[in-house]
Scaffold this motif. Structure first.
Motif, PDB file in Angstrom:
ATOM      1  N   ARG A 191       0.819  -1.204   0.000  1.00  0.00           N
ATOM      2  CA  ARG A 191       0.000   0.000   0.000  1.00  0.00           C
ATOM      3  C   ARG A 191       0.860   1.265   0.000  1.00  0.00           C
ATOM      4  N   LYS A 195       1.109   3.937  -3.081  1.00  0.00           N
ATOM      5  CA  LYS A 195       0.756   5.349  -2.901  1.00  0.00           C
ATOM      6  C   LYS A 195       1.848   6.248  -3.461  1.00  0.00           C
ATOM      7  N   GLN A 206      -1.315  -7.720 -10.136  1.00  0.00           N
ATOM      8  CA  GLN A 206      -0.840  -8.017  -8.800  1.00  0.00           C
ATOM      9  C   GLN A 206      -1.047  -9.508  -8.566  1.00  0.00           C
TER      10      GLN A 206
ATOM     11  N   ASP B 270      -8.630   4.640   0.049  1.00  0.00           N
ATOM     12  CA  ASP B 270      -8.135   5.841  -0.612  1.00  0.00           C
ATOM     13  C   ASP B 270      -8.717   7.106  -0.010  1.00  0.00           C
ATOM     14  N   ASP B 345      -7.503  -8.474   1.574  1.00  0.00           N
ATOM     15  CA  ASP B 345      -6.780  -7.538   0.709  1.00  0.00           C
ATOM     16  C   ASP B 345      -6.533  -8.259  -0.605  1.00  0.00           C
ATOM     17  N   PRO B 348      -6.979  -5.438  -6.756  1.00  0.00           N
ATOM     18  CA  PRO B 348      -8.159  -4.734  -7.271  1.00  0.00           C
ATOM     19  C   PRO B 348      -8.399  -5.067  -8.735  1.00  0.00           C
ATOM     20  N   SER B 354      -8.057  -0.266  -4.684  1.00  0.00           N
ATOM     21  CA  SER B 354      -7.835  -1.309  -3.692  1.00  0.00           C
ATOM     22  C   SER B 354      -9.102  -2.134  -3.539  1.00  0.00           C
ATOM     23  N   ASP B 355      -8.942  -3.359  -3.071  1.00  0.00           N
ATOM     24  CA  ASP B 355     -10.086  -4.199  -2.726  1.00  0.00           C
ATOM     25  C   ASP B 355      -9.760  -4.793  -1.367  1.00  0.00           C
ATOM     26  N   SER B 356      -9.905  -3.948  -0.352  1.00  0.00           N
ATOM     27  CA  SER B 356      -9.449  -4.288   0.987  1.00  0.00           C
ATOM     28  C   SER B 356     -10.576  -4.099   1.974  1.00  0.00           C
TER      29      SER B 356
END
Lengths: 414, 414
Positions: A191, A195, A206, B270, B345, B348, B354-356
Motif C-alpha cells: 500500500r 501510494k 498483482q 483511498d 486484501d 483490485p 484497492s479491494d481491501s
C-alpha cells in the motif's frame, strides 16, 4: 541492538552487509528502532538474546536492505509474497524514473528495517517487518526510457505451445516483489509503495502468493506446491559459488543484478485428483512422500536416469517433469535457474471448482541461455503439462543493490 | 507425545478436553503421529520439550477437536482463516445431512490433529496443523431440512441503511470456517472438505482473511485492521464467565453452541488516506498509536464519555465508532458480542485502487438481542461509516461440539 548472529539466509545476505560503506551496517542495526529484534531467522537456531528474558519474535527480524545485490533473492523465502507490476504513465521521463526509484528505495530501505516510510499513514503497521524484503525489477519500457541498452533477453518469452496467456498477467514496466513472513506487513508495504508510485505509474497486475508459515517446518525444508509435490529440490543453494554463477549477472549495468521470470501457472486440481499416487509420481519423477527421485530414497539423492524396471522401462519416466526439466544433454551444463515461487489459491469464480496454482518465479543471470531451453523442453514434452497451464508470463531485469545514500536503478539512471 | 502445557488459548480449549469421554484425550495426543509436537502455542511461553534438542515448532501445535463447544471460537485467533458457505443440493434430505456431517466431522477431527483425512490425496500436507480448527455452522435451509426448529434470529439481518450487499457474499446453507497459522494448511483443509462435500453441496462463496502471523507480535496483542486501527479491544476474553455468557447459548439443540454473523466490510482505503491522524482518531474514538480511548493512555483504559475538551466538546466524539458501538444505555448491559474477524486484501480489478477490508465475524448467544442493536446504532450514526461499506452479510447457527464417536450437528440430526 539487533542480534547479528548469522543464519543461512543471513549468510547470503552478508554479502550485502559487507558491501556497506563505513559504519552503515551499524546504522542499519540501529534503525530497527521500535522493533525489538531478539533472535535469528530460523526457529531451529532461535535463541534469546543474552540478558533478555523474552523469547525470540520473528516479527522483529530484519533483512539488510543495502548491499551489492538486492535482498529478496538470496533471502530464504518468506511465507508471503506479493508481486506488483506497474505500467509507467506516458509522461514519465528519465528524470521521473530517477525520482520514482529514489522514493521507492527510501520507502523500502525504511520499511524493511521496521521503520515507517516517510509520511507513513499507518506507522504502527511498520513495526513487524518479519524479514520483509522489497525487490525491484525493470521491464523493457523502463530500460528504454532510461536510455540504457537492454540485455537481449529482456523481452516477452517465446510463445510456448502450452501457453494460454491472459494479458491481465503479462509483462509490465516495473515489478515490485514484496515478501515477508507476515501478511499484514506485506499488505501495508504494498500500500505504501503504491501510494508513492501513483504519480508515476498505474497497477498492471498483482499476484499474491504463500508458502508454509514461519514456524511450521524446520528451516531449509523444501516447499510443497498445491499438488502436494516437493518443489525446488534441485535449486542452487544461496551462499554457494554455484548459486552466484547461476544467479548474478556480470554484464554492464546489470552486474550484481539478475533476471526475473514470472509465470502464473494454473494447476487443474480437479483432474489431478483423478490421478492415483503412482500416476502422480510417474508424472513428477519423484515420490510424493519426500520428493526423492524414483530411483532413490531421500529428497536430495541424485536421480539415476539409466535405472530400469524389471520389465525394462525407465524407473524415472523419460517424460517426467524432473527428467525433462533437468535435461541430460552434456552440452548444456549451464542450464540452471534459481526458483523462488509461491502458491496461489483464490476463491473460484463462476463455474470453476478451484483457482489454484503456482506463481513460478525464477532468477538467472541470462534468460535466453538458462531459462528458455528448460522451458522449451518442458513445453515440448512434460507429463505434468496435462495438469498445468501457464496463464501469465513476464520477464524483468533486476538491477543490482545499492549502498546507503544510493538508490536501486542508479546504474542506469544516475 | 504432545506436550500438554496449557496456554491461554488452551485454557479455553480445556473445557473441550474435559468433555472428552474416558481416554479420548490421550488418543487425541497420540493421533498427532508424524507431527512432532514440541511446544505451546505462544512464542512468549514457548520452550523446548524436556529431553529434546529441537526448538518449538508452531506447525505441530494442535487444538483439540472434540468437546462441549466447537473449536475455532474460543481459540486464540490463528493467522489465516477461510470461510466457505455452501448451498445444499436440492435432493439432500435429513439423512443426507447426517451423512455429510459425519464425513466432514471425521475429516475435521483428523486434519486438526495433524492426521490426513481418509483418502487424503496429499497426506503429507496434513502434517503441520499449526493450530488448525474447523468450525461448522448452519444456515436456515440446513436447519429446516433437518426438521429442527430454528432460533428466531436465524434469518438474514434486517436491512441497514449503510448496506450495499452483493448477493455473492450473502447467506448460505452450511458455513465452514477453516483457520490455521499456516496458509498452506488452510488451502489443503478447504480442498479436502470441499471434495467430500461435492455430492451434497456447491460453493456459494468463499472469503479468505489474515491477521498478523505467528511470531510477529507477543500473544494477546489486539489485531490491527488495514486502517491501522487497533480492532477488538473490548472483546470478552475466552476463559472468563463473561465470555461464556456472551457467546454460548443454553437453548435447546443449540446449548453449547452459538451464532455466527459474518459481514464483509469494504474499507475505502483511498478516502481514508485523505484523513489526517487526528481525524482518524476522532472517527474511531481511540488513538491510532496504541488503541487507547481518547480519554486514556493505555489500550484497555475505560473510556470517559463525559470528559470534555477545554472548549466544551466531548473528548470522545459522540458519533465516534467506539462510542456508538458501545452504547451508553444502561438498559442494555447484555449488548456484547465476541469478534473474531480477519483482514482481506485482494488485487483490485478494473478501475479500483484497492479491494481491501474486514471480514467481520462475531459470535454471540443471540443475534437479535446482542448483535442487531449494536449494528443498528452503528448504521444510524457512526463516523467510520464514511469509509466502510458492508457488501456481504450472513447469519448462521453454530451447533455445539461433540465427543469422540459423535458428529457436529447430532443435536438436530441424530
Amino acid at each position: 541492538m539487533v542480534d547479528e548472529r548469522e543464519t543461512r539466509s543471513d549468510t547470503a545476505a552478508s554479502t550485502r552487509r559487507q558491501f556497506l560503506v563505513g559504519g552503515a551496517a551499524a546504522g542499519v542495526g540501529a534503525a530497527v528502532g521500535a522493533a525489538v529484534a531478539l533472535g535469528v531467522n530460523h526457529a531451529a537456531t532461535a535463541s534469546t538474546a543474552p540478558g533478555s528474558g523474552a523469547a525470540p519474535m520473528n516479527g522483529a527480524q530484519v533483512v539488510p536492505f543495502y548491499g551489492e545485490h538486492q535482498a529478496g533473492i538470496d533471502t530464504s523465502a518468506q511465507a508471503h509474497s506479493t508481486l506488483v507490476a506497474l505500467d509507467l504513465l506516458p509522461e514519465v521521463t528519465r528524470d521521473g524514473l530517477r525520482r520514482l526509484m529514489r522514493i521507492l528505495t527510501d520507502d523500502a530501505a525504511r520499511l524493511t528495517q521496521g521503520t515507517p516510510a516517510l509520511a507513513d499513514s499507518e506507522p504502527e503497521m511498520a513495526t513487524a517487518p518479519a524479514r520483509l524484503t522489497v525487490t525491484f525489477a525493470f521491464g523493457p519500457e523502463f530500460v528504454a526510457r532510461s536510455g540504457a541498452t537492454a540485455p537481449a533477453w529482456l523481452r516477452p518469452l517465446p510463445a510456448f505451445s502450452i501457453d494460454q496467456l491472459q494479458d491481465a498477467y503479462n509483462d509490465g514496466d516495473l515489478l515490485i516483489q514484496v515478501a515477508s513472513d507476515d501478511p499484514v506487513t506485506v499488505a501495508h508495504t504494498v500500500r505504501m509503495l503504491l501510494k508513492d508510485s501513483r504519480s508515476f505509474a498505474t497497477v498492471r497486475w498483482q499476484q499474491q502468493g504463500f508458502r508454509a508459515a514461519y514456524g511450521s517446518y524446520r528451516p531449509g525444508t523444501t516447499m510443497r506446491n498445491l499438488f502436494g509435490q516437493v518443489d525446488g529440490t534441485s535449486n542452487p543453494q544461496p551462499g554457494t559459488e554455484n548459486f552466484d554463477a547461476v544467479v548474478w549477472s556480470d554484464r554492464g549495468w546489470l552486474a550484481g543484478g539478475t533476471s526475473l521470470v514470472v509465470r502464473r501457472i494454473r494447476m487443474t486440481m480437479d483432474t489431478w485428483d483423478e490421478l492415483d499416487r503412482s500416476g502422480r509420481e510417474q508424472a513428477v519423477g519423484r515420490t510424493m512422500s519426500n520428493g526423492a527421485p524414483l530411483t532413490g530414497t531421500e529428497e536430495f539423492d541424485e536421480p539415476d536416469f539409466d535405472a530400469k524396471t524389471a520389465i525394462g522401462f525407465p524407473v524415472i519416466p523419460e517424460f517426467s517433469h524432473m527428467h525433462r526439466a533437468r535435461g541430460d544433454d552434456p552440452r548444456y551444463p549451464t542450464e540452471q535457474i534459481f526458483r523462488r515461487g509461491y502458491n496461489y489459491d483464490l476463491p473460484p469464480s463462476g463455474a470453476e471448482v478451484s483457482d489454484s496454482g503456482l506463481i513460478f518465479v525464477s532468477y538467472q543471470a541470462d534468460v535466453d541461455r538458462q531459462y528458455v531451453p528448460i522451458q522449451q523442453r518442458l513445453a515440448d514434452l512434460d507429463l505434468l503439462n496435462q495438469w498445468t497451464i501457464p496463464i501469465g508470463s513476464a520477464v524483468f531485469a533486476v538491477p543490482p543493490g545499492c549502498a546507503e545514500g544510493g538508490y536501486i536503478g542508479e546504474s542506469i539512471l544516475a
